[in-house]
Motif scaffolding. Sequence first.
Motif, mmCIF file in Angstrom:
data_model
loop_
_atom_site.group_PDB
_atom_site.id
_atom_site.type_symbol
_atom_site.label_atom_id
_atom_site.label_comp_id
_atom_site.label_asym_id
_atom_site.label_seq_id
_atom_site.Cartn_x
_atom_site.Cartn_y
_atom_site.Cartn_z
ATOM 1 N N UNK A 70 30.986 40.972 32.282
ATOM 2 C CA UNK A 70 30.680 42.371 31.966
ATOM 3 C C UNK A 70 31.791 43.282 32.487
ATOM 4 N N UNK A 71 32.278 42.983 33.698
ATOM 5 C CA UNK A 71 33.376 43.780 34.250
ATOM 6 C C UNK A 71 34.643 43.616 33.415
ATOM 7 N N UNK A 72 34.886 42.412 32.931
ATOM 8 C CA UNK A 72 36.061 42.202 32.079
ATOM 9 C C UNK A 72 35.927 42.971 30.772
ATOM 10 N N UNK A 73 34.733 42.991 30.213
ATOM 11 C CA UNK A 73 34.499 43.771 29.001
ATOM 12 C C UNK A 73 34.729 45.255 29.281
ATOM 13 N N UNK A 149 41.659 48.042 37.306
ATOM 14 C CA UNK A 149 40.326 47.456 37.143
ATOM 15 C C UNK A 149 40.328 45.965 37.477
ATOM 16 N N UNK A 150 41.446 45.301 37.210
ATOM 17 C CA UNK A 150 41.521 43.857 37.438
ATOM 18 C C UNK A 150 41.356 43.510 38.916
ATOM 19 N N UNK A 151 41.770 44.381 39.792
ATOM 20 C CA UNK A 151 41.626 44.128 41.232
ATOM 21 C C UNK A 151 40.153 43.926 41.596
ATOM 22 N N UNK A 152 39.287 44.768 41.054
ATOM 23 C CA UNK A 152 37.845 44.640 41.329
ATOM 24 C C UNK A 152 37.297 43.343 40.745
ATOM 25 N N UNK A 153 37.772 42.966 39.569
ATOM 26 C CA UNK A 153 37.300 41.732 38.930
ATOM 27 C C UNK A 153 37.755 40.515 39.717
ATOM 28 N N UNK A 154 38.991 40.546 40.191
ATOM 29 C CA UNK A 154 39.488 39.416 40.994
ATOM 30 C C UNK A 154 38.644 39.217 42.243
ATOM 31 N N UNK A 155 38.193 40.297 42.839
ATOM 32 C CA UNK A 155 37.356 40.186 44.030
ATOM 33 C C UNK A 155 35.989 39.570 43.704
ATOM 34 N N UNK A 156 35.468 39.828 42.516
ATOM 35 C CA UNK A 156 34.203 39.199 42.126
ATOM 36 C C UNK A 156 34.410 37.693 41.982
#
Length: 160
Positions: A70-73, A149-156
């Motif tokens: 969902x975050x990637x979307x 935004x990718x920084x937050x996704x990498x942390x997930x």
Amino acid sequence: MLKALMWPAIRFMGQLNYAAKFGLISFLFMVPLMVLSGQVFLAAFDSLNKTEQELSGLQTTRQLFDFAHKLENFRNLAAVATHKNDPDLTRRVEQLIGGLPADIAALKQTAVDPELRKLIDEWENKFAQRLKTTGEHRQPTFQDQYRYYQIAIDEVYLLI
């Protein structure tokens, strides 16, 4: 030597009738069998508990992967929406932003492990506010917005 050691048992067995001998021998074989059966049962029970924990972990992992998708979307749409004036795209991004707090709350609620809940809380405090398209969260170029935004996704993905 062996006969001297076994003599009390031989004498005792000689005094018993046939039914008592059969009962005594059956009892003597039953005791180790019961002990071994108990050990097998406990091992199977432990294995069942471990399997339940692994299945619970898989379910949590699946939920974390769904959240990351969902975050990637969101990342894919929001990175474009910040640099392109498209009302439909902006509306879709706002819907995704509006659903993120509920998704985070659902993750916390279903997390069985207290350590994972703590990590989700830390992620929320550190990265959830980054998932916006206005103000200080707007980056100058599409690539910079995407990386932001990718920084937050990498942390997930590190939580998984």
